[in-house]
Design a protein around this motif. Structure first.
Motif, PDB file in Angstrom:
ATOM      1  N   THR A  20     -30.044-115.749  23.579  1.00  0.00           N
ATOM      2  CA  THR A  20     -29.821-114.698  24.581  1.00  0.00           C
ATOM      3  C   THR A  20     -28.412-114.124  24.524  1.00  0.00           C
ATOM      4  N   ASP A  21     -27.631-114.489  23.522  1.00  0.00           N
ATOM      5  CA  ASP A  21     -26.258-113.993  23.366  1.00  0.00           C
ATOM      6  C   ASP A  21     -26.192-112.953  22.252  1.00  0.00           C
ATOM      7  N   PRO A  22     -26.142-111.656  22.604  1.00  0.00           N
ATOM      8  CA  PRO A  22     -26.137-110.611  21.574  1.00  0.00           C
ATOM      9  C   PRO A  22     -24.950-110.688  20.616  1.00  0.00           C
ATOM     10  N   GLN A  23     -23.862-111.308  21.036  1.00  0.00           N
ATOM     11  CA  GLN A  23     -22.700-111.445  20.155  1.00  0.00           C
ATOM     12  C   GLN A  23     -22.998-112.346  18.955  1.00  0.00           C
ATOM     13  N   GLN A  24     -24.027-113.159  19.047  1.00  0.00           N
ATOM     14  CA  GLN A  24     -24.384-114.065  17.948  1.00  0.00           C
ATOM     15  C   GLN A  24     -25.562-113.556  17.113  1.00  0.00           C
ATOM     16  N   PHE A  25     -26.190-112.456  17.523  1.00  0.00           N
ATOM     17  CA  PHE A  25     -27.384-111.961  16.825  1.00  0.00           C
ATOM     18  C   PHE A  25     -27.149-111.711  15.337  1.00  0.00           C
ATOM     19  N   ALA A  26     -26.041-111.059  14.994  1.00  0.00           N
ATOM     20  CA  ALA A  26     -25.794-110.692  13.590  1.00  0.00           C
ATOM     21  C   ALA A  26     -25.696-111.925  12.691  1.00  0.00           C
ATOM     22  N   ALA A  27     -25.372-113.077  13.259  1.00  0.00           N
ATOM     23  CA  ALA A  27     -25.257-114.299  12.475  1.00  0.00           C
ATOM     24  C   ALA A  27     -26.608-114.830  12.016  1.00  0.00           C
ATOM     25  N   ILE A  29     -29.911-112.807  12.607  1.00  0.00           N
ATOM     26  CA  ILE A  29     -30.969-111.803  12.424  1.00  0.00           C
ATOM     27  C   ILE A  29     -30.723-111.078  11.101  1.00  0.00           C
ATOM     28  N   PRO A  30     -31.601-111.268  10.115  1.00  0.00           N
ATOM     29  CA  PRO A  30     -31.406-110.665   8.795  1.00  0.00           C
ATOM     30  C   PRO A  30     -31.312-109.135   8.867  1.00  0.00           C
ATOM     31  N   GLY A  31     -30.317-108.591   8.184  1.00  0.00           N
ATOM     32  CA  GLY A  31     -30.172-107.144   8.067  1.00  0.00           C
ATOM     33  C   GLY A  31     -29.553-106.455   9.264  1.00  0.00           C
ATOM     34  N   LEU A  32     -29.235-107.185  10.318  1.00  0.00           N
ATOM     35  CA  LEU A  32     -28.652-106.561  11.507  1.00  0.00           C
ATOM     36  C   LEU A  32     -27.218-106.140  11.201  1.00  0.00           C
ATOM     37  N   ARG A  33     -26.950-104.865  11.402  1.00  0.00           N
ATOM     38  CA  ARG A  33     -25.624-104.314  11.127  1.00  0.00           C
ATOM     39  C   ARG A  33     -24.781-104.236  12.386  1.00  0.00           C
ATOM     40  N   ARG A  34     -25.413-103.839  13.501  1.00  0.00           N
ATOM     41  CA  ARG A  34     -24.657-103.660  14.736  1.00  0.00           C
ATOM     42  C   ARG A  34     -25.588-103.851  15.932  1.00  0.00           C
ATOM     43  N   VAL A  35     -25.031-104.403  16.992  1.00  0.00           N
ATOM     44  CA  VAL A  35     -25.766-104.583  18.233  1.00  0.00           C
ATOM     45  C   VAL A  35     -24.846-104.139  19.370  1.00  0.00           C
ATOM     46  N   ARG A  36     -25.433-103.437  20.343  1.00  0.00           N
ATOM     47  CA  ARG A  36     -24.635-102.982  21.487  1.00  0.00           C
ATOM     48  C   ARG A  36     -25.455-103.167  22.754  1.00  0.00           C
ATOM     49  N   VAL A  37     -24.869-103.851  23.729  1.00  0.00           N
ATOM     50  CA  VAL A  37     -25.529-104.031  25.020  1.00  0.00           C
ATOM     51  C   VAL A  37     -25.415-102.719  25.785  1.00  0.00           C
ATOM     52  N   ILE A  38     -26.548-102.169  26.175  1.00  0.00           N
ATOM     53  CA  ILE A  38     -26.593-100.907  26.925  1.00  0.00           C
ATOM     54  C   ILE A  38     -26.545-101.177  28.427  1.00  0.00           C
ATOM     55  N   ALA A  39     -27.253-102.211  28.874  1.00  0.00           N
ATOM     56  CA  ALA A  39     -27.298-102.546  30.304  1.00  0.00           C
ATOM     57  C   ALA A  39     -27.391-104.060  30.456  1.00  0.00           C
ATOM     58  N   THR A  40     -26.841-104.544  31.563  1.00  0.00           N
ATOM     59  CA  THR A  40     -26.861-105.967  31.879  1.00  0.00           C
ATOM     60  C   THR A  40     -27.477-106.145  33.258  1.00  0.00           C
TER      61      THR A  40
END
Length: 135
Positions: A20-27, A29-40
């Motif tokens: 549930t931590d988007p800051q760790q997704f790129a580590a 999730i294959p091929g993920l270049r960028r993730v940005r939280v739009i709403a919390t």
């Protein structure tokens, strides 16, 4: 929707925190270049996230959580043709966690996008990341 499970030799809470931590997704999730939280949400967890992949896929997902059950669900918002819907649940099992993961891929995904972002590949990648004692 395709469902798969895997055993992760880490505590359910540790798996939940990483998943549930988007800051760790790129580590993991294959091929993920960028993730940005739009709403919390009021619980501090992301309720909408924008994903950009190296394969030119861009979409956002809306998230809902059941923290007590350690279950998260997501559904497409923007870019629905390329997006995914699904759920993940983290149950205590033996000396670790049984992760149940379900995924439905958008109709606009190419065969290579489907292969890279398939539920087995994503769950395998998550399990490997967790096995390496990251949290």
């Amino acid at each position: 929707m395709s469902t798969t499970t895997v055993f992760v030799p880490r505590a359910p809470d540790a798996c939940w925190r990483v998943f549930t931590d988007p800051q760790q997704f790129a580590a993991w999730i294959p091929g993920l270049r960028r993730v940005r939280v739009i709403a919390t949400g009021t619980d501090g967890l992301p309720s909408e996230i924008l994903f950009e992949f190296s394969t030119s896929l861009t979409y956002s997902l809306a998230y809902t959580y059941d923290a007590a059950a350690r279950e998260v669900r997501w559904e497409p918002r923007a870019g629905k043709r390329d997006a995914v819907g699904g759920m993940a649940r983290f149950d205590a099992f033996d000396t670790g966690t049984r992760v149940t993961y379900a995924l439905e891929q958008g109709v606009g995904r190419s065969p290579s996008d489907r292969a890279l972002g398939g539920p087995e590949q994503l769950l395998e990648s998550f399990a490997k990341w967790m096995h390496e004692a990251r949290s």
